[in-house]
Structures are given as structure tokens and as C-alpha cells.
Design an enzyme around this catalytic site. Structure first.
Site, mmCIF file in Angstrom:
data_model
loop_
_atom_site.group_PDB
_atom_site.id
_atom_site.type_symbol
_atom_site.label_atom_id
_atom_site.label_comp_id
_atom_site.label_asym_id
_atom_site.label_seq_id
_atom_site.Cartn_x
_atom_site.Cartn_y
_atom_site.Cartn_z
ATOM 1 C CB SER A 1 -0.280 -8.200 -0.739
ATOM 2 O OG SER A 1 -1.179 -8.860 0.114
ATOM 3 C CE LYS B 1 -4.271 -1.684 0.456
ATOM 4 N NZ LYS B 1 -5.364 -1.371 -0.481
#
Lengths: 335, 335
Positions: free
Chosen positions: A320, A64
Site C-alpha cells: 500500500s 492514498k
């Protein structure tokens, strides 16, 4: 759960490969080029060569940061705002601290203490006047309404967690580094929540390694992207019961859905038990900490290998994120 | 606990820096060049720049593979034998599988199932006729006696876990990679059990970065090396109560003690709670899994920082291994 609304499927306002290259340059001195790990015991389990791109080692613990930083670096605004209980809040707090931008982070008052503390620590580190966390009561307040009111009152620009051209371009740099390193791949497995990482990665992969199959992986209980992909109509889920909190997003976005339709080959789902198994595998075999959403790609690659033929070739997997505290980890893998 | 026996302190039979360079060449296609990690949140905690050399990502999960492989690559013997309940057993099993050497691993029947299974898996992978695990009952049998009897009967060469010139040379390659990468360091903190990793690392560091302070770190309850170092007389501990199982070794070795005396600047101890804290820090901040013995260096660096002045400079830390299952990890950090 039902077909809901289908956005304009035009690709006019989506990032190009050049936007993703530009994002990589913007991130150069700020984001980590995260490690790529391989493991012979994992290769035996998956019956192929698994190449893991480890964004759990990214700054603020998840991919992110790339999207938040890229978007923030292009904005000329007195301040930014986002609403997130998850990794995007920490990512934007850190990006704003590094760039000296005032940031308002709207978070639910029942967010995990570890996430509230990390977000506050990043804001403190930046020391930008006016940067703050605004707590809301998720029982009585709607975060989008609160966020928009605050943004209007204070002239702040909203940076959403995925459905934003510059956010997608930043997130796509993960695949840029992976494709460059791997040189050739038969398939790439990517976690899918709102589809930012998946769509950015798909643009890159289909440009750099056009023969590589791009597969999005969702939790079984949050299969809105799979249904949307297969019907070409936007489907929605509401607060789906899955341990993969980062994939509880209600639906793909106005920007991400058309990219997914154009560049992704397949979306598959995995049950939560496959996520638990993959988290344990990462812990015990790879010695890395991955949060439930972070192992979606790996769980998908393993499930796929079970169903497929004898050799699976060279498989890229994006890990991720790794933002989970040790006690929650233990509770999740031993339900 | 009392002074016990002091070996010949001659350095005649210890590895040179050239032996360590030769070991690096022998390991080139077989061992991982493990990642080096940094973390700004760790730097804030330790009040300096911490550079972590992560041997938890080494093959078989610990630095032990480097020593076992190097020793094995130089031996011309029909087979080898070792006794170990820990990482050296797995390391030797993997090294023997890669080199096609017959290996006998003597392990206690109450060894953790995960370690027995991993060792057996490596032996199976190699498929060398005669390679096997021999279990003994630690209540009634002495492993050294059993090992020597088997070695004599079958003409096997014993490869001990640390007190062996080629094992030390292989283990020293960890510091070779770290010193090359870091370019300059003010101090290096290294876990200390039997002293193989510490002595190999000290030889390298004092050659490549002579101004770098080399600090060995032991568990408080297993402070034999600290006492031996400070009195220049070999001290012994017997089955000390510490969670750092890899540092429960009774004493420094015939080869390692003189090297430690000559090249190490200081040996410090840390309590088990500092190890628990460092394990949690690694998990939550760095997203890496480290076993209790593996965080000794990091816990030492943090304790040292607390006592020292405002800036600690550039601190190298060797993270030595990550072989712990998820459930034991959880039990250990929440005693």
C-alpha cells in the site's frame, strides 16, 4: 478495549462498482497505473504465485492519492481541509496542487520532518493562495476540534482519510487495475487500517472475480477490525503499539464497516516481527522500499501460506505505500 | 597508475545491432522486460525529464543476467565456468539452472554470505549434476589461474563477466528496451565498470537514436575508463577504493574498449558521496533499492545537470542492479 458503538450497517451510502469505474476515469491522467511485480523467490517462500500491486510507486508514495484526488475532483468548494500525520496529508496536498484547490492540512508539530517537508513541497508546487499546513500541539490540542473550527471559520470541506464515499471509490481503483491484470486470483490480501482500501478493493474483487477470497490484514496489536468483523459490533483501539503507523486508526468507519462485513471473507492479524521480515524481504529480494503498514498484505499472505496446504494458488497482494526514510527503515528492521 | 597495454582496436569481433536483436529474442521468455520509472520530484532535481530503466528488477537482481544467459544459450559445451564475487556469479548460476548447463562458479572465500547463498540457491534450483561453487583464498590464490586450471581439467568453457561478444550483445538489450520505450532521448547515462553494459548500450543507442549523447559514468577513484577513453590508450586501476564494487574492474576489455571509443561520446566520474546521495534519493523518492554501482548513471545525470544550462531535455538513465542487503545499505549511506 471493548465494544463501543455500532453504526448503522446500511449499505445505502456506499460506493458501487460504477462509482469505482468513474473514479478510475477521473484518475486517468493524474494517478500512476502502478507496476505489478512477481518474484520466483517470493513464490517459493509463499508456496504459490504471488502477484504484487505496488502502490508504493503511486504518486506521493501511497494509494492514498487515489482517494484524495477522486474526492477532491468531485467537490465544489472554495477549499478543503484534512487532519493527518501520514500519507493522506501528502496525498491531499498533491491532489490540491494538481487541481488548483486551496488546501489546509492540520498536522501535529511532532510529525516526522520528512512528511512535513514533502507536504509543504506539494503545496508550494501548486502555488494556490491560502494553501497551508497548520501545526497543532498534540499534547494540548485535539486535531478534530481544531480542524472543525478552521473548516467552519473558512468554509472548508473536510476530506477524511478513509471514511468517505468518494475516497473509498478512489482507493478501490487499486484492485480494479490488479484484477484486470491478474485475470484470476484465488485470494487477495489487503492491508487494513480504517478499511478504505480494503472495502474499495472488496467491492471490486467480488464483482470482477467473485471466487477470489478477500482477506484483510491488521497488526496483532491493532486488531479492532478483526474483532469488529467477527462480532459484527464496532470495536475500538487507542493508539495501539505497532510499527504499522497507518493501521493505528481507532476503528473502522461508518461507511467502511458495513462494506467490510458484506464483502470481505476474513480478517487476520500479523505480529510486528512478520512486518519487519516482510520489509526486509521486499528490500533484498524485490528491491522495493515498503513502509511497515505497506507490507501488511504480504506478511499476511506469507503467514497464511505457512499454515495452509501444499499449494496456495494465485495470490494477489496490495503493497500500500513506501513512505519511510532510509534511517527509520534501518532502525525499524533492526529493533 | 599508468598506461599499460593497448589492445587491438579493431571492431571485427564485436557484436552488431543484429546480434543484439538476436539476443533479445533469446532472452524473450527468460529475462524480465524491466520497468521504466519516472518521478516528478526527480525531474525537478535534475532539471529535465529522467527516464529510469530499472535493471535492479532483472532476474538475479542485475543486468548481468542478460549477458550470462545469452552467452550460455549459444554455447555447446559440457559445462561452463566463471570467476566472480559479484552479480555475474549469480547471473550465470541462474542462467545455467534455467538452461540445464553444468556451471562451476569460482568465488573468494570472503565473498559476502548473501551472495554465496544466492548463488548456491540458484545452482540448487537447477539441480544439474556437477554444478558447484569452488571457493578460493584470495590471499594465496589467483582466481584466473585457478579458473583456467579447472576449465582445462574438466573441459569447461569460461564465460567472463563482460569481455565477450555474446555477453555484450545480451547486455545491450537493456538499451534496446529503453530506446523503444523512450522514442527520443537527448542523453543516456550508463554505469561503467568493464564496459560491457556501456558498449552494448552504445551500439544500440547510436543505431536507434543517433542524436542521443551516450555518457559512461565511473567512480572518481576508478577512472581508468575515462583516462583510457581520453588518451585512446588502455589505462588500468588496481583495487580502487570506491563503494561501487561492480566498477572496481581493472580496465576495459579487448572487446569493450574499441566499442567505447567508437560509440560513446563522453566518460565522466562521480565521487562516492554522489553515489550515497543517489542511493538515498532512489530509496526515499523512488522507493527502489539500488546498489552503489547501480546508481552511477543517475549520479552522473544529476552532477551533469548541476553544471549544465537551465533545461536538460529527456535523459535516459540505466539503473544497473540492486543486490545489496539492508544492513550494508544502511552502513554505506551513513559512513
Amino acid at each position: 478495549m471493548h465494544p463501543d458503538r455500532t453504526p448503522d450497517l446500511s449499505l445505502a451510502d456506499t460506493p458501487s462498482i460504477n462509482d469505482i469505474h468513474a473514479a478510475a476515469r477521473a484518475l486517468e491522467r493524474f494517478a500512476h497505473e502502478t507496476p505489478i511485480l512477481t518474484s520466483s523467490s517470493l513464490d517459493r517462500i509463499a508456496n504459490g504465485t504471488i502477484i504484487l500491486k505496488c502502490e508504493n510507486f503511486q504518486r506521493a508514495g501511497a494509494f492514498k492519492f487515489r482517494g484524495a484526488f477522486n474526492a477532491l475532483s468531485k467537490i465544489n468548494s472554495p477549499g478543503v481541509l484534512t487532519y493527518s500525520s501520514g500519507n493522506h496529508a501528502q496525498a491531499l496536498a498533491l491532489a490540491s496542487a494538481l487541481l488548483g484547490t486551496q488546501a489546509t492540512i492540520v498536522m501535529p508539530s511532532n510529525a516526522p520532518k520528512i512528511k512535513l517537508r514533502a507536504t509543504q513541497e506539494y503545496l508550494n508546487m501548486g502555488g494556490v493562495a491560502g494553501s497551508r499546513i497548520v501545526l497543532y500541539d498534540p499534547e494540548t490540542q485535539i486535531r478534530e476540534e481544531l480542524g472543525e473550527r478552521l473548516a467552519n471559520e473558512h468554509g472548508l470541506t473536510i476530506i477524511p482519510p478513509y471514511d468517505h464515499r468518494d475516497v473509498i471509490a478512489g482507493q478501490g481503483t487499486v484492485a480494479l487495475e490488479l484484477c484486470r491484470h491478474a485475470r484470476n486470483l484465488d485470494a487477495l490480501f489487503v492491508p487494513c487500517g480504517g478499511g478504505g482500501l480494503l472495502s474499495g478493493s472488496a467491492i471490486v474483487t467480488k464483482t470482477m472475480l467473485p471466487d477470489c477470497r478477500v482477506v484483510g490484514v491488521e497488526p496483532e496489536a491493532a486488531d479492532d477490525a478483526k474483532r469488529s468483523f467477527e462480532t459484527r459490533t464496532l470495536h475500538t483501539v487507542h493508539n495501539p503499539p505497532t510499527i504499522a503507523d497507518g493501521a493505528r486508526t481507532p476503528h473502522l468507519g461508518r461507511h467502511t464497516f458495513p462494506i467490510v462485513l458484506k464483502h470481505v471473507d476474513e480478517i487476520i492479524t500479523v505480529p510486528d516481527d512478520a512486518l519487519r521480515h516482510a520489509m526486509r524481504l521486499c528490500f533484498e529480494r524485490l528491491k522495493i522500499v515498503v513502509e511497515p503498514t505497506g507490507v501488511l498484505g504480504l506478511a499476511g499472505a506469507i503467514e497464511h501460506a505457512k499454515q495452509a496446504g501444499p499449494s496456495r494458488g494465485r495470490i494477489g497482494v496490495i503493497i500500500s505505500g513506501g513512505n519511510i526514510d532510509a534511517d527509520s527503515f534501518s532502525q525499524i528492521i533492526n529493533p
